[in-house]
Design an enzyme around this catalytic site. Structure first.
Site, PDB file in Angstrom:
ATOM      1  N   LYS A  63       0.799  -1.231   0.032  1.00  0.00           N
ATOM      2  CA  LYS A  63      -0.041   0.068  -0.042  1.00  0.00           C
ATOM      3  C   LYS A  63       0.989   1.233  -0.042  1.00  0.00           C
ATOM      4  O   LYS A  63       2.121   1.119   0.498  1.00  0.00           O
ATOM      5  CB  LYS A  63      -0.834  -0.101   1.181  1.00  0.00           C
ATOM      6  CG  LYS A  63      -1.874  -1.023   1.297  1.00  0.00           C
ATOM      7  CD  LYS A  63      -2.842  -0.898   2.461  1.00  0.00           C
ATOM      8  CE  LYS A  63      -3.819  -1.849   2.814  1.00  0.00           C
ATOM      9  NZ  LYS A  63      -5.011  -1.804   1.573  1.00  0.00           N
TER      10      LYS A  63
ATOM     11  N   ARG B  30     -10.612 -11.493   1.697  1.00  0.00           N
ATOM     12  CA  ARG B  30     -11.490 -12.302   1.005  1.00  0.00           C
ATOM     13  C   ARG B  30     -10.964 -13.881   0.910  1.00  0.00           C
ATOM     14  O   ARG B  30     -11.417 -14.666   1.053  1.00  0.00           O
ATOM     15  CB  ARG B  30     -11.749 -11.884  -0.524  1.00  0.00           C
ATOM     16  CG  ARG B  30     -10.665 -12.027  -1.446  1.00  0.00           C
ATOM     17  CD  ARG B  30     -11.120 -11.026  -2.477  1.00  0.00           C
ATOM     18  NE  ARG B  30     -11.132  -9.693  -2.218  1.00  0.00           N
ATOM     19  CZ  ARG B  30     -11.240  -8.629  -3.223  1.00  0.00           C
ATOM     20  NH1 ARG B  30     -11.535  -8.990  -4.590  1.00  0.00           N
ATOM     21  NH2 ARG B  30     -11.181  -7.406  -3.021  1.00  0.00           N
TER      22      ARG B  30
HETATM   23  N1  BES Z   1      -8.321  -3.729   4.247  1.00  0.00           N
HETATM   24  C1  BES Z   1      -8.260  -3.290   2.892  1.00  0.00           C
HETATM   25  C2  BES Z   1      -9.671  -2.342   2.558  1.00  0.00           C
HETATM   26  C3  BES Z   1      -9.748  -1.035   3.035  1.00  0.00           C
HETATM   27  C4  BES Z   1      -8.756  -0.126   2.553  1.00  0.00           C
HETATM   28  C5  BES Z   1     -10.534  -0.824   4.211  1.00  0.00           C
HETATM   29  C6  BES Z   1      -8.908   1.185   2.979  1.00  0.00           C
HETATM   30  C7  BES Z   1     -10.571   0.615   4.561  1.00  0.00           C
HETATM   31  C8  BES Z   1      -9.798   1.463   4.002  1.00  0.00           C
HETATM   32  C9  BES Z   1      -8.401  -4.483   1.892  1.00  0.00           C
HETATM   33  O1  BES Z   1      -7.667  -5.531   2.168  1.00  0.00           O
HETATM   34  C10 BES Z   1      -7.934  -4.143   0.719  1.00  0.00           C
HETATM   35  O2  BES Z   1      -6.601  -3.706   0.817  1.00  0.00           O
HETATM   36  N2  BES Z   1      -8.612  -4.089  -0.442  1.00  0.00           N
HETATM   37  C11 BES Z   1      -8.331  -3.633  -1.689  1.00  0.00           C
HETATM   38  C12 BES Z   1      -8.822  -4.553  -2.689  1.00  0.00           C
HETATM   39  C13 BES Z   1      -8.147  -4.392  -4.159  1.00  0.00           C
HETATM   40  C14 BES Z   1      -6.671  -4.673  -4.077  1.00  0.00           C
HETATM   41  C15 BES Z   1      -8.700  -5.259  -4.660  1.00  0.00           C
HETATM   42  C16 BES Z   1      -8.716  -2.193  -1.876  1.00  0.00           C
HETATM   43  O3  BES Z   1      -9.907  -1.718  -1.232  1.00  0.00           O
HETATM   44  O4  BES Z   1      -7.987  -1.506  -2.369  1.00  0.00           O
HETATM   45 MN    MN Z   2      -5.651  -5.428   1.618  1.00  0.00          MN
END
Ligand code: BES
Ligand code: MN
Ligand code: ZN
Length: 501
Positions: free
Chosen positions: A281, A355
């Site tokens: 990230k 997921r």
């Molecule tokens: N935990 C995150 C989702 C999230 C991001 C919650 C920011 C709250 C704030 C999750 O694991 C994630 O990283 N999801 C990705 C999925 C994508 C790679 C398809 C996302 O939402 O960017």
């Molecule tokens: Mn994630």
């Protein structure tokens, strides 16, 4: 904190402080007028002096008002009278509790104007009073080394006047709300803890702690890495590969109804820190990924609530928990793993890890032949784009179940909104190399994530709640919100009431 309801006129109720409200332009409602008559028009004279405008958020504390049995009188601004509704009432109550917490007042009688019974019946009046009091007095257990602020003195909250016939119902609500605030404190504390404290092992220890508190009805089982391997949870194992912290799979079994009744299974995402893994990230706000275990904390808190209130329902909590870290051993984009269900998954983005750990837990739910399965997860940024921070997302393979959740959210002002989960979304998860990929492009990201989970819940009544936008607040007021526990507690309470234990 002790709560009770009273039915005598508010001005005659003894306490350290009587709390009433006034609208803008010096207008009073029925409760305010009743008190004003007892104090021979003093409240109205004060308002007409212009010293109190009645704007939302405004407070004025007056000592020793003749005609009022309480030691002080606290005036709360209620805003525009024509627009006053349940939301305005909740805000006024929050303002009142915050103001009381700044004083040494130990007991307060709340006689704020309230919306009509259609918007707020006796049970929800009591439940909201106790819940909002608990939430407003919540303080983060911080690690600041300076002198601690004194704890608020408030220890007793009375609500009224309530018609004698309604008092039992209000008390029932107060008891539920008091239990709920205890469970919400657990949820918020777990969320707010840093990831170097709140690890998978820590969550397992919390589950054990609950087992100790509710021995008679709650059993906990914890699988370590070897156990998880025996369960063939290849997706959970893939996510945890890059981490030095060992993963856990936690199973909580609460029996409140007869044994033969199939349980409701609650599943919670327990990523104690989500760096994104190799699909790392960006730095901004990455610290907030300590909240990526709020689904797991919701499940622990929901089971705490059920056990605390002795709900006549059978509940199973399933918590897959690990960290998502980059490392030489970490899972890589393009790796293919086999889930516990036997289906293979191509991991195209290691940041879509929630997921992955959930699919193995959802598959585990099958052995209970559950009445229904509901999972809670801070699953996608896309859900925040779709709904903002105001509604949690609900997606389901059963519309009646989705409706139950949405309606529980309306009753508790902990709102949720259903997004469509039709076949097309699942088709977007095609992979050239495995049964499915773990991502499907940016469009409809909250729903394609749910569609992925849906491939593991076929044949079960299942709903998924994406709480990415609701579980915590960022910015200056950073912290866990306690959502969606209020919704879940209401959902469980209704289900238990509809059952023949
Ligand atoms: N935990 C995150 C989702 C999230 C991001 C919650 C920011 C709250 C704030 C999750 O694991 C994630 O990283 N999801 C990705 C999925 C994508 C790679 C398809 C996302 O939402 O960017
Ligand atoms: Mn994630
Ligand atoms: Zn995550």
């Amino acid at each position: 904190m002790r709560f009770d309801a009273f039915s005598r006129p508010a001005a005659a109720q003894r306490s350290d402080c009587l709390v009433i409200g006034a609208f803008e332009r010096g207008e009073l409602g029925a409760e305010g007028l009743a008190v004003d008559r007892r104090v021979r028009g003093r409240v109205r004279r004060l308002l007409s002096s212009g010293d109190f405008s009645g704007h939302t958020g405004e407070t004025l504390l007056l000592p020793e008002v003749p005609g009022v049995a309480a030691g002080r009188l606290l005036l709360i601004g209620l805003g525009n009278k024509a627009q006053f509704n349940r939301r305005g009432w909740r805000r006024a109550l929050q303002t009142a509790i915050a103001a009381l917490a700044r004083t040494r007042i130990a007991s307060a009688a709340i006689a704020l104007e309230r919306p009509g019974a259609a918007e707020l019946d006796g049970y929800y009046l009591g439940r909201s009073i106790a819940e909002i009091t608990g939430a407003s007095l919540y303080r983060v257990n911080d690690l600041k080394t300076g002198r601690r602020a004194r704890a608020p003195a408030l220890a007793r909250v009375l609500v009224g006047p309530v018609a004698a016939a309604a008092i039992a119902e209000v008390r029932r609500g107060l008891a539920a709300g008091a239990a709920l605030s205890e469970s919400a404190r657990l949820l918020r504390n777990l969320g707010n803890l840093p990831a170097n404290v709140c690890t998978p092992r820590y969550l397992a220890a919390q589950a054990r702690e609950l087992e100790r508190s509710y021995r008679r009805r709650l059993r906990v089982r914890v699988f370590d890495e070897a156990g998880i391997r025996r369960l063939k949870m290849g997706c959970l194992l893939a996510v945890t590969r890059g981490s030095a912290e060992p993963p856990r799979f936690i199973v909580l079994d609460y029996r409140g109804a007869r044994r033969s009744r199939p349980p409701l299974v609650l599943v919670g995402k327990g990523v104690t820190f989500d760096t994104g893994g190799i699909s790392l990230k960006d730095p901004p706000a990455m610290d907030e990924m300590k909240y990526d275990m709020c689904g797991a904390a919701t499940v622990l808190a929901a089971i705490d609530f059920a056990a605390r209130t002795g709900l006549k329902i059978n509940l199973v909590g399933l918590i897959p928990t690990c960290e998502n870290m980059p490392d030489g051993r970490a899972v890589k984009p393009g790796d293919i793993v086999t889930s516990a269900s036997g289906q293979t998954v191509e991991i195209l983005n290691t940041d879509a890890e929630g997921r992955l750990i959930l699919c193995d837990a959802l598959n585990y739910a099958r052995r209970y032949q559950p009445e229904a399965v509901v999972d809670f997860a801070t699953l996608t940024g896309a859900c925040i784009i779709a709904l903002g921070n105001h509604h949690s997302g609900v997606m389901a393979n059963d519309d009646a179940l989705a409706r139950e959740l949405v309606e529980a959210g309306v009753r508790t002002d902990d709102r949720a909104w259903q997004l469509p989960l039709t076949e097309e979304y699942g088709e977007q998860l095609r992979s050239n190399f495995a049964d499915m990929a773990n991502i499907a492009g940016r469009e409809g990201g909250a729903i394609t994530a749910a569609a992925f989970l849906g491939k593991f819940t076929q044949g079960m009544r299942w709903a998924h709640m994406d709480i990415a936008g609701s579980a915590w607040a960022g910015g200056a007021a950073k912290g866990a919100t306690g959502r969606p526990l209020s919704l879940v507690a209401d959902f469980l309470t209704r289900r238990a009431a509809g059952s023949k234990s």
